[in-house]
Design a protein around this motif. Structure first.
Motif, PDB file in Angstrom:
ATOM      1  N   ARG A 151       0.826  -1.202   0.000  1.00 30.89           N
ATOM      2  CA  ARG A 151       0.000   0.000   0.000  1.00 30.89           C
ATOM      3  C   ARG A 151       0.870   1.266   0.000  1.00 30.89           C
ATOM      4  N   ASP A 154       2.186   1.885  -3.336  1.00 29.20           N
ATOM      5  CA  ASP A 154       1.135   2.428  -4.183  1.00 29.20           C
ATOM      6  C   ASP A 154       1.025   3.946  -3.975  1.00 29.20           C
ATOM      7  N   ARG A 155       1.100   4.323  -2.707  1.00 28.88           N
ATOM      8  CA  ARG A 155       1.019   5.750  -2.365  1.00 28.88           C
ATOM      9  C   ARG A 155       2.173   6.523  -3.007  1.00 28.88           C
ATOM     10  N   GLY A 158       1.750   7.149  -6.588  1.00 30.58           N
ATOM     11  CA  GLY A 158       0.848   8.283  -6.807  1.00 30.58           C
ATOM     12  C   GLY A 158       1.583   9.606  -6.691  1.00 30.58           C
ATOM     13  N   ARG A 204       0.481  -3.004 -10.429  1.00 30.90           N
ATOM     14  CA  ARG A 204       0.422  -2.819 -11.893  1.00 30.90           C
ATOM     15  C   ARG A 204       1.604  -1.995 -12.431  1.00 30.90           C
TER      16      ARG A 204
ATOM     17  N   ARG B 154      -4.607   6.285 -16.214  1.00 32.31           N
ATOM     18  CA  ARG B 154      -3.601   5.594 -15.409  1.00 32.31           C
ATOM     19  C   ARG B 154      -4.241   5.017 -14.153  1.00 32.31           C
ATOM     20  N   PRO B 155      -3.570   4.023 -13.550  1.00 32.38           N
ATOM     21  CA  PRO B 155      -4.118   3.501 -12.298  1.00 32.38           C
ATOM     22  C   PRO B 155      -4.174   4.606 -11.245  1.00 32.38           C
ATOM     23  N   LEU B 156      -5.252   4.648 -10.496  1.00 33.39           N
ATOM     24  CA  LEU B 156      -5.353   5.643  -9.431  1.00 33.39           C
ATOM     25  C   LEU B 156      -4.729   5.033  -8.176  1.00 33.39           C
ATOM     26  N   ARG B 157      -3.758   5.740  -7.616  1.00 30.29           N
ATOM     27  CA  ARG B 157      -2.970   5.199  -6.506  1.00 30.29           C
ATOM     28  C   ARG B 157      -3.539   5.587  -5.157  1.00 30.29           C
ATOM     29  N   SER B 158      -3.137   4.825  -4.150  1.00 33.65           N
ATOM     30  CA  SER B 158      -3.506   5.124  -2.773  1.00 33.65           C
ATOM     31  C   SER B 158      -3.199   6.587  -2.461  1.00 33.65           C
ATOM     32  N   GLN B 160      -4.522   9.171  -3.851  1.00 35.73           N
ATOM     33  CA  GLN B 160      -4.929  10.077  -4.930  1.00 35.73           C
ATOM     34  C   GLN B 160      -6.443  10.242  -4.925  1.00 35.73           C
ATOM     35  N   ALA B 173      -7.954   2.245 -15.722  1.00 34.30           N
ATOM     36  CA  ALA B 173      -6.926   1.349 -15.182  1.00 34.30           C
ATOM     37  C   ALA B 173      -7.180   1.025 -13.715  1.00 34.30           C
ATOM     38  N   MET B 175      -8.580   1.428  -9.635  1.00 35.65           N
ATOM     39  CA  MET B 175      -8.135   2.260  -8.517  1.00 35.65           C
ATOM     40  C   MET B 175      -7.698   1.373  -7.363  1.00 35.65           C
ATOM     41  N   SER B 176      -6.717   1.868  -6.609  1.00 35.33           N
ATOM     42  CA  SER B 176      -6.121   1.087  -5.533  1.00 35.33           C
ATOM     43  C   SER B 176      -6.813   1.373  -4.203  1.00 35.33           C
ATOM     44  N   PRO B 177      -6.587   0.490  -3.233  1.00 36.86           N
ATOM     45  CA  PRO B 177      -7.098   0.779  -1.892  1.00 36.86           C
ATOM     46  C   PRO B 177      -6.523   2.101  -1.397  1.00 36.86           C
ATOM     47  N   GLY B 178      -7.331   2.880  -0.714  1.00 37.91           N
ATOM     48  CA  GLY B 178      -6.837   4.143  -0.181  1.00 37.91           C
ATOM     49  C   GLY B 178      -6.962   5.307  -1.151  1.00 37.91           C
ATOM     50  N   HIS B 192      -9.949  -2.862 -11.285  1.00 39.80           N
ATOM     51  CA  HIS B 192     -10.175  -2.981  -9.837  1.00 39.80           C
ATOM     52  C   HIS B 192     -10.800  -1.722  -9.259  1.00 39.80           C
TER      53      HIS B 192
END
Lengths: 271, 262
Positions: A151, A154-155, A158, A204, B154-158, B160, B173, B175-178, B192
């Protein structure tokens, strides 16, 4: 053109500094003139891992503040001809880093004909980490096969997409690589750990390598030798593979399967 | 050179209709409002991104002697709300609001602006009030035109956050947890759906949420929300699903159903 690579993760203790040391060493061993910068101002570690802690005179903050020039601050690595270390300051904190200062240092490194600049990011998402990734062209995101680490990675991905110069100026985005470290195929087999495939699916981002969990890393740190130098070590071999893939060579993944799976475990064990 | 022809027009007045947000304020005590806003928006101080807002006091619980406008305005500005005027404000408080730089708008929405739009300034009988419903559809139409679908590649990140103002949101694409997505219309997620998804953010009860891989932390439509403490229902977990609002008026419930993909 010096290519700036940030080694980052969000979470602490996942192996950023170990990775920075090995990747910079690996690139230097391939003949590229490489600099590795410790951005962890106040918690200086890279010099220990590189085994140059007794040779630190000036540091990144001295250069940022103009108290020393880059030539004085760069420490030549004891193993590789082409590798230079710019240590962090231990007595200051991250607020001492300014965007202009960091940019100036990177520009100067480019003038000195460096091929690669590796930025070893501190943990967290605050100033130090943001400064380390601001000027990145590529990012190696280090993640352990474990949900909180994933996680945090992932942050930080971003943040790369929003705060890097490339993102701010609308240029081609920072090229992202995923490096899974401290990987234990046995524990994955037993269902206690996420598999590298799980991590990749969650993030990803293209996988650049998997570094196995190993006691060798601790031993290397204590000796002040980057893990990639170790003889007969899976970790060293795995980092060599990472360097090869980074330079667009094709290498199959190694050290990701557990070698002695019992038949019963195969039948009943989760993944 | 171009100066001459423009000489007479350094400033020009034209009628314009714009969509603004209305904030129904039910208390004038800045401290209590601050608590309420904090509860509502906690970690998102820049949620409103400087949107012009009319403060509506029609539902004010009791009429205070005086109002600390400075405190209220600075509180709202801290959340990037840009108050431009008030309406339905009790007569006794008009002076204070005017001194605080707020426009006093008529009871019927932005009827003041309606008047501006009509080119020949209407004479005296303006009080004859234009039809009450008129301003609302006009402004919502305007919103639809200026806010087309927002597409995120693009994938949306925790951590964002994306807000599709006035329209639909398409995530190509996942979105992630958070992470958090908000749309005034519907949310379409190819991949997702893992963070928080809030559709119909301005109260559109017909908005829906679609995903090809359902597994959010929270879904909400027009303020009706649901979390998944006990896990995502088996029938939809990791599969295509849609969320919509059923029932009427005060008895809305969220319905989550699998999407037929075959």
């Amino acid at each position: 053109m010096a290519r700036v690579i940030v080694i980052t993760s969000g979470k602490g203790g996942v192996g950023k500094t170990t990775t920075s040391a090995s990747i910079s060493t690996g690139l230097a061993l391939r003949g590229f003139k490489t600099a590795v910068i410790d951005f962890d101002v106040g918690l200086r570690n890279l010099d220990l891992i590189m085994g140059c802690e007794r040779r630190v005179v000036y540091d990144l903050i001295n250069v940022v503040n103009g108290e020393a020039n880059l030539h004085q601050a760069l420490i030549k690595d004891k193993h590789c001809e082409n590798l230079f270390i710019l240590p962090a300051s231990q007595t200051r904190d991250k607020d001492a880093l300014t965007e202009e200062g960091v940019e100036k240092v990177l520009k100067e490194l480019e003038h000195m004909a460096f091929d690669y600049v590796i930025c070893d990011s501190p943990a967290g998402i605050e100033r130090g980490a943001v400064m380390a990734l601001t000027f990145a062209d590529e990012a190696i995101v280090v993640s352990n096969p474990e949900v909180s680490s994933v996680r945090d990675s992932d942050r930080i991905l971003g943040i790369l997409q929003s705060k890097s110069r490339r993102a701010m100026e609308g240029r081609e985005p920072v090229k992202e690589h995923l490096l899974v470290t401290r990987y234990s195929p046995k524990r994955v087999e037993e269902g206690e750990m996420l598999s590298y495939k799980d991590v990749q699916e969650l993030l990803r981002v293209p996988l650049i390598g998997v570094i196995p969990e190993s006691d060798d890393v601790l031993q290397a740190s204590n000796q002040g030798t980057p893990a990639i130098h170790l003889k007969d070590s899976d970790v060293a071999a795995a980092y060599q593979d990472v360097i090869a893939r980074f330079l667009d060579e094709d290498r199959p993944l190694r050290f990701v399967t557990y070698e002695k799976p019992g038949i019963l475990k195969r039948l009943f064990g989760g993944k | 050179m171009a100066d001459a022809p423009l000489q007479g027009k350094l400033i020009e007045f034209k009628g314009a209709s714009l969509a603004v947000m209305t904030a129904h304020v039910r208390d004038t005590e800045a401290v209590r409002l601050a608590d309420a806003l904090h509860m509502m928006l906690g970690g998102m101080p820049d949620f409103f991104a400087g949107e012009p807002t009319v403060l509506d006091f029609a539902q004010l619980a009791n009429i205070p002697e005086r109002v600390d406008w400075t405190a209220i305005l600075s509180l709202l500005r801290r959340y990037q709300v840009q108050p431009i005027g008030v309406r339905n404000l009790p007569e006794t408080l008009h002076d204070g609001a005017r001194r605080a730089g707020l426009a006093l708008l008529g009871a019927e929405g932005l009827s003041a602006e309606q008047r501006v739009i009509a080119p020949p300034p209407a004479p005296a009988p303006v009080v004859e009030t234009p039809p009450a419903a008129a301003p609302a559809p006009a402004s919502s139409e305007a919103v639809n035109i200026v806010a087309p679908t927002l597409i995120v590649d693009r994938p949306l990140r925790s951590g964002q956050q994306v807000y599709a103002k006035g329209g639909d949101l398409v995530l190509l694409a996942g979105m992630s947890p958070g992470s958090e997505v908000i749309a005034d219309g519907s949310i379409h997620c190819y991949g997702h759906l893992r963070g928080r998804a809030l559709a119909g953010a301005r109260g559109d009860t017909s908005a829906r949420i679609f995903s090809t891989n359902f597994g959010p932390e929270l879904v909400s439509i027009a303020g009706v929300y649901r979390t998944f403490e006990r896990g995502i229902p088996q029938a939809v977990a990791g599969r295509g699903a849609q969320v919509k609002l059923t029932g009427s008026d005060n008895l809305h419930t969220l319905e989550i159903t699998p999407l037929q993909n075959d």
